[in-house]
Design an enzyme around this catalytic site. Sequence first.
Site, mmCIF file in Angstrom:
data_model
loop_
_atom_site.group_PDB
_atom_site.id
_atom_site.type_symbol
_atom_site.label_atom_id
_atom_site.label_comp_id
_atom_site.label_asym_id
_atom_site.label_seq_id
_atom_site.Cartn_x
_atom_site.Cartn_y
_atom_site.Cartn_z
ATOM 1 N N GLY A 256 -10.814 -13.213 21.733
ATOM 2 C CA GLY A 256 -11.893 -12.317 22.104
ATOM 3 C C GLY A 256 -13.207 -12.752 21.486
ATOM 4 O O GLY A 256 -13.951 -11.935 20.962
ATOM 5 N N HIS A 257 -13.477 -14.069 21.552
ATOM 6 C CA HIS A 257 -14.718 -14.612 21.006
ATOM 7 C C HIS A 257 -14.980 -16.002 21.590
ATOM 8 O O HIS A 257 -14.150 -16.549 22.305
ATOM 9 C CB HIS A 257 -14.665 -14.681 19.470
ATOM 10 C CG HIS A 257 -13.616 -15.618 18.952
ATOM 11 N ND1 HIS A 257 -12.351 -15.195 18.637
ATOM 12 C CD2 HIS A 257 -13.648 -16.946 18.699
ATOM 13 C CE1 HIS A 257 -11.639 -16.220 18.207
ATOM 14 N NE2 HIS A 257 -12.405 -17.308 18.238
ATOM 15 N N SER A 258 -16.132 -16.526 21.248
ATOM 16 C CA SER A 258 -16.519 -17.885 21.593
ATOM 17 C C SER A 258 -17.101 -18.519 20.338
ATOM 18 O O SER A 258 -17.467 -17.818 19.399
ATOM 19 C CB SER A 258 -17.569 -17.861 22.709
ATOM 20 O OG SER A 258 -18.020 -19.168 23.001
ATOM 21 N N ARG B 251 -12.589 -17.118 24.813
ATOM 22 C CA ARG B 251 -11.144 -17.197 24.879
ATOM 23 C C ARG B 251 -10.505 -15.901 24.418
ATOM 24 O O ARG B 251 -10.987 -15.249 23.489
ATOM 25 C CB ARG B 251 -10.602 -18.375 24.080
ATOM 26 C CG ARG B 251 -10.426 -18.203 22.573
ATOM 27 C CD ARG B 251 -11.680 -18.269 21.718
ATOM 28 N NE ARG B 251 -12.629 -19.282 22.075
ATOM 29 C CZ ARG B 251 -12.624 -20.531 21.639
ATOM 30 N NH1 ARG B 251 -11.750 -20.899 20.754
ATOM 31 N NH2 ARG B 251 -13.527 -21.388 22.035
#
Length: 134
Positions: free
Chosen positions: A51-53, A98
């Site tokens: 839940g981040h990039s 992702r």
Amino acid sequence: MSTIQNCKILSIPKIEDPRGNLSVIENDVIPFDIKRVYYLYDVPSGAERGGHSHKEQQEFLVALSGSFDVILNDGSQQKTVTLNKPFEGLFITNKIWRELKNFSSGAVCLVIASDVFLEEDYIREFDDFLAAKV
């Protein structure tokens, strides 16, 4: 520009032996120098990770045991990759959102990263990720 087409499944050399197989990950397998290694395990049923990039960091994910899905998003396209083989890994370039979902019981996700942990390299809100892609 980073797109999900830059994210690829890469083979990890496998040495087969009747006593058990062995796989080795060195810098000739992944396209960056290894700076950090960590792993996710005991993920509860239905839980999600990621839940981040990352602004700069690249990663290589391997399902050492069990399976899980990696949902990749580049701001224009989305793709789901299922990891379930310890002799294959997913290279994720920077600037790709992702999410990790659908962990099987006993799944272990190995993450090899191109840099040490730097909070300022993370984009943790999807709207901020989309704004940064413009």
